[in-house]
Design a protein around this motif. Structure first.
Motif, PDB file in Angstrom:
ATOM      1  N   GLU A 106      21.968 -27.389  42.726  1.00 34.74           N
ATOM      2  CA  GLU A 106      21.283 -28.657  42.941  1.00 34.74           C
ATOM      3  C   GLU A 106      20.040 -28.522  43.802  1.00 34.74           C
ATOM      4  OE1 GLU A 106      22.324 -31.403  41.405  1.00 34.74           O
ATOM      5  OE2 GLU A 106      24.013 -30.317  40.525  1.00 34.74           O
ATOM      6  N   ILE A 107      19.996 -27.496  44.661  1.00 37.90           N
ATOM      7  CA  ILE A 107      18.861 -27.325  45.579  1.00 37.90           C
ATOM      8  C   ILE A 107      18.352 -25.897  45.476  1.00 37.90           C
ATOM      9  CG2 ILE A 107      18.082 -27.455  47.970  1.00 37.90           C
ATOM     10  CD1 ILE A 107      20.237 -29.410  48.574  1.00 37.90           C
ATOM     11  N   ASP A 108      17.076 -25.746  45.172  1.00 37.13           N
ATOM     12  CA  ASP A 108      16.468 -24.415  45.129  1.00 37.13           C
ATOM     13  C   ASP A 108      16.465 -23.792  46.523  1.00 37.13           C
ATOM     14  OD1 ASP A 108      15.962 -24.677  42.445  1.00 37.13           O
ATOM     15  OD2 ASP A 108      13.957 -25.509  42.736  1.00 37.13           O
ATOM     16  N   GLY A 109      16.474 -22.456  46.554  1.00 38.96           N
ATOM     17  CA  GLY A 109      16.561 -21.740  47.816  1.00 38.96           C
ATOM     18  C   GLY A 109      15.531 -22.166  48.844  1.00 38.96           C
ATOM     19  N   ASP A 110      14.279 -22.380  48.422  1.00 38.20           N
ATOM     20  CA  ASP A 110      13.230 -22.745  49.368  1.00 38.20           C
ATOM     21  C   ASP A 110      13.437 -24.129  49.958  1.00 38.20           C
ATOM     22  OD1 ASP A 110      12.041 -20.331  48.915  1.00 38.20           O
ATOM     23  OD2 ASP A 110      10.559 -21.098  47.492  1.00 38.20           O
ATOM     24  N   ASP A 111      14.210 -24.978  49.252  1.00 42.67           N
ATOM     25  CA  ASP A 111      14.419 -26.347  49.716  1.00 42.67           C
ATOM     26  C   ASP A 111      15.696 -26.515  50.529  1.00 42.67           C
ATOM     27  OD1 ASP A 111      12.095 -27.292  48.482  1.00 42.67           O
ATOM     28  OD2 ASP A 111      13.125 -27.629  46.574  1.00 42.67           O
ATOM     29  N   VAL A 112      16.496 -25.461  50.651  1.00 44.25           N
ATOM     30  CA  VAL A 112      17.755 -25.578  51.381  1.00 44.25           C
ATOM     31  C   VAL A 112      17.469 -25.960  52.830  1.00 44.25           C
ATOM     32  CG1 VAL A 112      19.739 -24.308  52.277  1.00 44.25           C
ATOM     33  CG2 VAL A 112      19.028 -23.989  49.899  1.00 44.25           C
ATOM     34  N   PRO A 113      18.020 -27.078  53.292  1.00 48.75           N
ATOM     35  CA  PRO A 113      17.755 -27.496  54.681  1.00 48.75           C
ATOM     36  C   PRO A 113      18.514 -26.621  55.675  1.00 48.75           C
ATOM     37  CG  PRO A 113      19.340 -28.978  53.662  1.00 48.75           C
ATOM     38  CD  PRO A 113      18.892 -28.033  52.577  1.00 48.75           C
ATOM     39  N   ARG A 114      17.799 -26.189  56.719  1.00 47.16           N
ATOM     40  CA  ARG A 114      18.423 -25.368  57.744  1.00 47.16           C
ATOM     41  C   ARG A 114      18.355 -26.006  59.130  1.00 47.16           C
ATOM     42  NH1 ARG A 114      19.945 -20.827  55.386  1.00 47.16           N
ATOM     43  NH2 ARG A 114      18.978 -20.308  53.403  1.00 47.16           N
ATOM     44  N   THR A 115      17.782 -27.183  59.181  1.00 40.28           N
ATOM     45  CA  THR A 115      17.788 -27.984  60.408  1.00 40.28           C
ATOM     46  C   THR A 115      18.043 -29.428  60.005  1.00 40.28           C
ATOM     47  OG1 THR A 115      15.422 -28.538  60.352  1.00 40.28           O
ATOM     48  CG2 THR A 115      16.047 -26.475  61.464  1.00 40.28           C
ATOM     49  N   ARG A 116      18.372 -30.248  60.965  1.00 34.63           N
ATOM     50  CA  ARG A 116      18.606 -31.661  60.677  1.00 34.63           C
ATOM     51  C   ARG A 116      17.324 -32.353  60.243  1.00 34.63           C
ATOM     52  NH1 ARG A 116      22.005 -29.480  63.909  1.00 34.63           N
ATOM     53  NH2 ARG A 116      24.192 -30.153  63.976  1.00 34.63           N
ATOM     54  N   GLU A 117      16.199 -31.966  60.826  1.00 36.37           N
ATOM     55  CA  GLU A 117      14.927 -32.561  60.417  1.00 36.37           C
ATOM     56  C   GLU A 117      14.618 -32.223  58.968  1.00 36.37           C
ATOM     57  OE1 GLU A 117      11.510 -34.427  59.799  1.00 36.37           O
ATOM     58  OE2 GLU A 117      12.876 -34.770  61.483  1.00 36.37           O
ATOM     59  N   ARG A 118      14.867 -30.974  58.556  1.00 34.77           N
ATOM     60  CA  ARG A 118      14.619 -30.584  57.172  1.00 34.77           C
ATOM     61  C   ARG A 118      15.566 -31.315  56.223  1.00 34.77           C
ATOM     62  NH1 ARG A 118      10.965 -30.058  54.940  1.00 34.77           N
ATOM     63  NH2 ARG A 118      11.879 -28.769  53.282  1.00 34.77           N
ATOM     64  N   LEU A 119      16.788 -31.565  56.655  1.00 31.87           N
ATOM     65  CA  LEU A 119      17.723 -32.318  55.815  1.00 31.87           C
ATOM     66  C   LEU A 119      17.229 -33.742  55.616  1.00 31.87           C
ATOM     67  CD1 LEU A 119      20.406 -32.776  54.348  1.00 31.87           C
ATOM     68  CD2 LEU A 119      21.477 -33.196  56.579  1.00 31.87           C
ATOM     69  N   ALA A 120      16.825 -34.389  56.702  1.00 27.90           N
ATOM     70  CA  ALA A 120      16.322 -35.759  56.593  1.00 27.90           C
ATOM     71  C   ALA A 120      15.056 -35.813  55.739  1.00 27.90           C
ATOM     72  CB  ALA A 120      16.049 -36.320  57.987  1.00 27.90           C
ATOM     73  N   ALA A 121      14.170 -34.828  55.898  1.00 31.73           N
ATOM     74  CA  ALA A 121      12.934 -34.792  55.117  1.00 31.73           C
ATOM     75  C   ALA A 121      13.222 -34.596  53.633  1.00 31.73           C
ATOM     76  CB  ALA A 121      12.022 -33.680  55.633  1.00 31.73           C
ATOM     77  N   LEU A 122      14.226 -33.781  53.320  1.00 28.13           N
ATOM     78  CA  LEU A 122      14.590 -33.556  51.919  1.00 28.13           C
ATOM     79  C   LEU A 122      15.034 -34.857  51.269  1.00 28.13           C
ATOM     80  CD1 LEU A 122      15.303 -31.448  49.618  1.00 28.13           C
ATOM     81  CD2 LEU A 122      17.621 -31.474  50.576  1.00 28.13           C
ATOM     82  N   ILE A 123      15.869 -35.620  51.953  1.00 31.65           N
ATOM     83  CA  ILE A 123      16.384 -36.865  51.390  1.00 31.65           C
ATOM     84  C   ILE A 123      15.272 -37.900  51.284  1.00 31.65           C
ATOM     85  CG2 ILE A 123      18.102 -38.685  51.627  1.00 31.65           C
ATOM     86  CD1 ILE A 123      19.155 -35.777  51.163  1.00 31.65           C
ATOM     87  N   SER A 124      14.470 -38.008  52.339  1.00 34.07           N
ATOM     88  CA  SER A 124      13.396 -39.005  52.334  1.00 34.07           C
ATOM     89  C   SER A 124      12.298 -38.670  51.333  1.00 34.07           C
ATOM     90  CB  SER A 124      12.782 -39.127  53.734  1.00 34.07           C
ATOM     91  OG  SER A 124      13.736 -39.549  54.668  1.00 34.07           O
ATOM     92  N   GLY A 125      12.064 -37.382  51.136  1.00 33.52           N
ATOM     93  CA  GLY A 125      10.921 -36.965  50.330  1.00 33.52           C
ATOM     94  C   GLY A 125      11.174 -36.818  48.846  1.00 33.52           C
ATOM     95  N   ASP A 126      12.419 -36.840  48.407  1.00 30.88           N
ATOM     96  CA  ASP A 126      12.715 -36.619  46.988  1.00 30.88           C
ATOM     97  C   ASP A 126      13.795 -37.597  46.544  1.00 30.88           C
ATOM     98  OD1 ASP A 126      13.398 -35.725  44.463  1.00 30.88           O
ATOM     99  OD2 ASP A 126      13.218 -33.604  44.989  1.00 30.88           O
ATOM    100  N   PRO A 127      13.440 -38.570  45.694  1.00 27.94           N
ATOM    101  CA  PRO A 127      14.426 -39.564  45.240  1.00 27.94           C
ATOM    102  C   PRO A 127      15.649 -38.939  44.575  1.00 27.94           C
ATOM    103  CG  PRO A 127      12.195 -40.229  44.628  1.00 27.94           C
ATOM    104  CD  PRO A 127      12.089 -38.827  45.154  1.00 27.94           C
ATOM    105  N   ALA A 128      15.507 -37.726  44.037  1.00 30.76           N
ATOM    106  CA  ALA A 128      16.631 -37.083  43.344  1.00 30.76           C
ATOM    107  C   ALA A 128      17.781 -36.778  44.296  1.00 30.76           C
ATOM    108  CB  ALA A 128      16.161 -35.794  42.673  1.00 30.76           C
ATOM    109  N   PHE A 129      17.498 -36.695  45.605  1.00 30.78           N
ATOM    110  CA  PHE A 129      18.546 -36.348  46.569  1.00 30.78           C
ATOM    111  C   PHE A 129      19.085 -37.556  47.333  1.00 30.78           C
ATOM    112  CE2 PHE A 129      16.120 -32.271  46.331  1.00 30.78           C
ATOM    113  CZ  PHE A 129      17.135 -31.544  45.719  1.00 30.78           C
ATOM    114  N   ARG A 130      18.497 -38.717  47.116  1.00 28.53           N
ATOM    115  CA  ARG A 130      18.954 -39.892  47.846  1.00 28.53           C
ATOM    116  C   ARG A 130      20.340 -40.313  47.360  1.00 28.53           C
ATOM    117  NH1 ARG A 130      13.073 -42.916  47.694  1.00 28.53           N
ATOM    118  NH2 ARG A 130      12.034 -41.340  49.006  1.00 28.53           N
ATOM    119  N   GLY A 131      21.188 -40.609  48.315  1.00 28.45           N
ATOM    120  CA  GLY A 131      22.555 -40.969  47.978  1.00 28.45           C
ATOM    121  C   GLY A 131      23.431 -39.782  47.654  1.00 28.45           C
TER     122      GLY A 131
END
Length: 353
Positions: A141-166
């Motif tokens: 579901e998540i490409d290697g470069d997009d794997v979140p490794r901090t909480r900020e990166r996790l929040a940015a992933l969800i906020s920045g890509d509708p495919a990951f919301r919810g």
């Protein structure tokens, strides 16, 4: 040559365990039954219980498995039958509350004296594992470069890509003791905790009672990321073939110890003391790490998977949660209710759902 008897095989198993660490004392009198009540899955506890029974074949262990909150309430009410000798839980705050309120008895031994200061309280509460809270990711579901490794990166992933919301899964803190505990510690460590919760909950937040269900949501592809998952369960599922990757967060990583204590009115005190010492022995710690996938509190023992320790594998600060009186504040009913109500409001969940 005749086949070895069951008693002979048990004796050999006992000798093998003793060879793995210092000899353990035997009870003053044989105890036929030891009752353990715990929130740890029976699949994870079974290898250690089996090793204990092999070392002491005169004993039979009965194990009550309960969710953390249910276990706490049944100990309070005295409704567990047969009554337990030892209580084990990953909800360290609830364990400390029970100890503080007089449900436990002290025990001092060579094994307990070896524990680090953060993992023992009043010679009554004993931490025996070293388990990180991790992110769990489905690599499909998540490409290697997009794997979140901090909480900020996790929040940015969800906020920045509708495919990951919810598609973030985590503990339901309304029913999970460990979920509430970890959310409380996140709040203490993060100045932007509530905005972070709001961002990862965009589009809805998947919640579950326990780590196994959170991991299953990720493994099935329903969720893309599992947040604040007990690493022991994630490692066990991955070892069993689940299509997941485990990420040690790099901003900071909390570590908890499962906590055991002896009931004040334990029917079999000698057996209970022996069991506590066994949990802390090198033999049991190796079983935890290599068969149960519950990382050993002994820093010299590898995790049984990557042949490394959590301390060596972590890429950021490790923050063990100490067993101390500060945990009592988290068990205050009004504090808990206010926290759960706010969490429910921010995540769009019903407090009574």
């Amino acid at each position: 040559m005749s086949r070895p008897t069951r008693a002979f095989r048990a004796a050999l198993a006992a000798l093998a365990l003793l060879a793995a660490g210092p000899a353990l004392p035997r009870p003053a009198a044989a105890a036929e039954q030891l009752v353990v009540a715990g929130s740890t899955d029976i699949d994870a506890m079974a290898p250690v219980l089996k090793a204990f029974e092999a070392l002491y074949p005169e004993m039979r262990v009965i194990y009550h498995e309960r969710e953390t909150v249910g276990l706490y309430e049944e100990v309070l009410d005295g409704t567990l039958l047969p009554p337990p000798d030892v209580v084990i839980s990953s909800a360290t705050d609830l364990q400390i509350r029970l100890v503080n309120d007089g449900f436990s008895r002290p025990h001092v031994s060579e094994a307990t004296r070896r524990l680090p200061d953060w993992a023992i309280w009043r010679d009554e509460a004993f931490g025996f594992t070293f388990e990180p809270l991790v992110f769990v990711v489905n690599p499909a579901e998540i490409d290697g470069d997009d794997v979140p490794r901090t909480r900020e990166r996790l929040a940015a992933l969800i906020s920045g890509d509708p495919a990951f919301r919810g598609r973030v899964a985590t503990y339901d803190i309304r029913q999970s003791g460990i979920g509430y505990l970890m959310a409380s510690f996140d709040q203490s460590a993060m100045s932007d905790f509530w905005p972070f919760v709001a961002r990862v909950a965009e589009g809805g937040l998947m919640t579950a009672c326990c780590a196994g269900e959170v991991v299953e949501l990720v493994a099935s592809g329903k969720a893309a990321v599992g947040y604040n998952v007990l690493g022991s369960y994630a490692h066990a599922r991955k070892a069993a073939g689940a299509p997941i990757e485990i990420v040690y967060p790099e901003d900071f990583m909390f570590v908890i110890a499962r906590v055991a204590f002896i009931m004040k009115d334990a029917p079999n005190v000698a057996a209970a003391e022996l069991f506590i010492d066994f949990l802390l022995s090198e033999a049991a710690q190796r079983v935890f790490a290599h068969e149960s996938m519950l990382s050993a509190i002994d820093p010299a023992i590898t995790d049984g998977l990557g042949q490394t320790t959590i301390r060596a594998a972590a890429r950021g600060p490790i923050r063990p949660i100490p067993l101390n009186a500060a945990l009592l504040a988290m068990t205050d009913p009004l504090r808990r209710q206010r926290f759960v109500d706010l969490w429910s409001q921010v995540t769009g969940k019903s407090p009574a759902e």
